[in-house]
Scaffold this motif. Structure first.
Motif, PDB file in Angstrom:
ATOM      1  N   ARG A 198      -3.584   5.624   0.472  1.00 45.78           N
ATOM      2  CA  ARG A 198      -3.676   4.653  -0.717  1.00 45.78           C
ATOM      3  C   ARG A 198      -3.405   3.372  -0.225  1.00 45.78           C
ATOM      4  O   ARG A 198      -2.343   3.273   0.481  1.00 45.78           O
TER       5      ARG A 198
ATOM      6  N   ALA B 117      -2.767  -0.776  -1.417  1.00 44.36           N
ATOM      7  CA  ALA B 117      -2.493  -1.701  -2.619  1.00 44.36           C
ATOM      8  C   ALA B 117      -2.154  -3.007  -2.149  1.00 44.36           C
ATOM      9  O   ALA B 117      -1.977  -3.385  -0.809  1.00 44.36           O
ATOM     10  N   TRP B 118      -2.115  -4.115  -3.119  1.00 44.06           N
ATOM     11  CA  TRP B 118      -1.814  -5.319  -2.971  1.00 44.06           C
ATOM     12  C   TRP B 118      -0.573  -5.576  -3.776  1.00 44.06           C
ATOM     13  O   TRP B 118      -0.524  -5.283  -4.923  1.00 44.06           O
TER      14      TRP B 118
ATOM     15  N   PHE C  16       3.639  -5.477  -7.874  1.00 45.46           N
ATOM     16  CA  PHE C  16       2.504  -5.163  -7.924  1.00 45.46           C
ATOM     17  C   PHE C  16       1.434  -5.789  -8.571  1.00 45.46           C
ATOM     18  O   PHE C  16       1.222  -6.437  -9.619  1.00 45.46           O
TER      19      PHE C  16
ATOM     20  N   ALA D  95      -4.072  -1.332  -6.946  1.00 49.15           N
ATOM     21  CA  ALA D  95      -4.201  -0.429  -5.947  1.00 49.15           C
ATOM     22  C   ALA D  95      -5.333   0.505  -5.911  1.00 49.15           C
ATOM     23  O   ALA D  95      -5.902   0.295  -6.943  1.00 49.15           O
TER      24      ALA D  95
ATOM     25  N   SER E 247      -7.261   4.223  -4.724  1.00 49.58           N
ATOM     26  CA  SER E 247      -6.920   5.504  -3.962  1.00 49.58           C
ATOM     27  C   SER E 247      -8.049   5.762  -2.985  1.00 49.58           C
ATOM     28  O   SER E 247      -9.173   5.168  -2.653  1.00 49.58           O
TER      29      SER E 247
ATOM     30  N   LYS F 102      -9.316   2.972  -9.257  1.00 46.27           N
ATOM     31  CA  LYS F 102      -8.482   1.682  -9.155  1.00 46.27           C
ATOM     32  C   LYS F 102      -7.596   1.281 -10.428  1.00 46.27           C
ATOM     33  O   LYS F 102      -7.710   1.861 -11.283  1.00 46.27           O
TER      34      LYS F 102
ATOM     35  N   CYS G  98      -0.662  -6.501   1.797  1.00 47.31           N
ATOM     36  CA  CYS G  98      -1.325  -5.310   1.481  1.00 47.31           C
ATOM     37  C   CYS G  98      -0.273  -4.366   1.958  1.00 47.31           C
ATOM     38  O   CYS G  98       0.570  -4.611   2.816  1.00 47.31           O
TER      39      CYS G  98
ATOM     40  N   LEU H 193       0.214   7.080  -4.460  1.00 47.70           N
ATOM     41  CA  LEU H 193      -0.061   5.679  -5.163  1.00 47.70           C
ATOM     42  C   LEU H 193       0.794   5.375  -6.177  1.00 47.70           C
ATOM     43  O   LEU H 193       1.584   6.427  -6.666  1.00 47.70           O
TER      44      LEU H 193
ATOM     45  N   TYR I  23       5.082   2.643  -0.903  1.00 52.97           N
ATOM     46  CA  TYR I  23       4.152   2.402   0.406  1.00 52.97           C
ATOM     47  C   TYR I  23       5.120   2.370   1.759  1.00 52.97           C
ATOM     48  O   TYR I  23       6.382   1.679   1.544  1.00 52.97           O
TER      49      TYR I  23
END
Length: 120
Positions: free
Chosen positions: A32, A34-35, A46, A49, A51, A56, A94, A100, A107
């Protein structure tokens, strides 16, 4: 997995940028993605994100302006940022993980960050 973010820069308010994050060293589709972003003096927050299947999720202030996507064949995740505001100024990171979520602790792998500066 190693992550390398790019695409940051200086843009005027109302403008756009597209960030990219290239993953290497592992099976990209297993993760998964994410930014997150971190402004000076603030905690990392956050942004968006996605998957493995393409679902999204967005932080409220960027919803409708930012779009996260992933190209599994290219091992890359993107963040299209439109209608940028000065408050979007931050270092953007990133991240990749097995789960997720909106918390950074979800992460396991992080890129080095790319600076986005939005002038008013």
């Amino acid at each position: 997995v190693q992550l390398q973010a790019s695409g940051g820069g200086l843009v005027q308010a109302g403008g756009y940028l597209k960030l990219s994050c290239l993953a290497s060293g592992s099976t990209f589709s297993d993760y998964r993605m994410a930014w997150f972003r971190q402004a000076p003096g603030d905690e990392r927050e956050f942004v968006a994100a996605i998957s493995w299947s393409g679902s999204k999720f967005y932080e409220g202030s960027v919803k409708g302006r930012f779009t996260i996507s992933r190209g599994n064949a290219k091992n890359t995740v993107y963040l299209q940022m439109d209608s940028l505001k000065p408050e979007d100024t931050a270092v953007y990171y990133c991240a990749a993980g097995a789960h997720l979520g909106i918390r950074s602790m979800r992460y396991d792998y992080w890129g080095q960050g790319t600076l986005v500066t939005v002038s008013s």
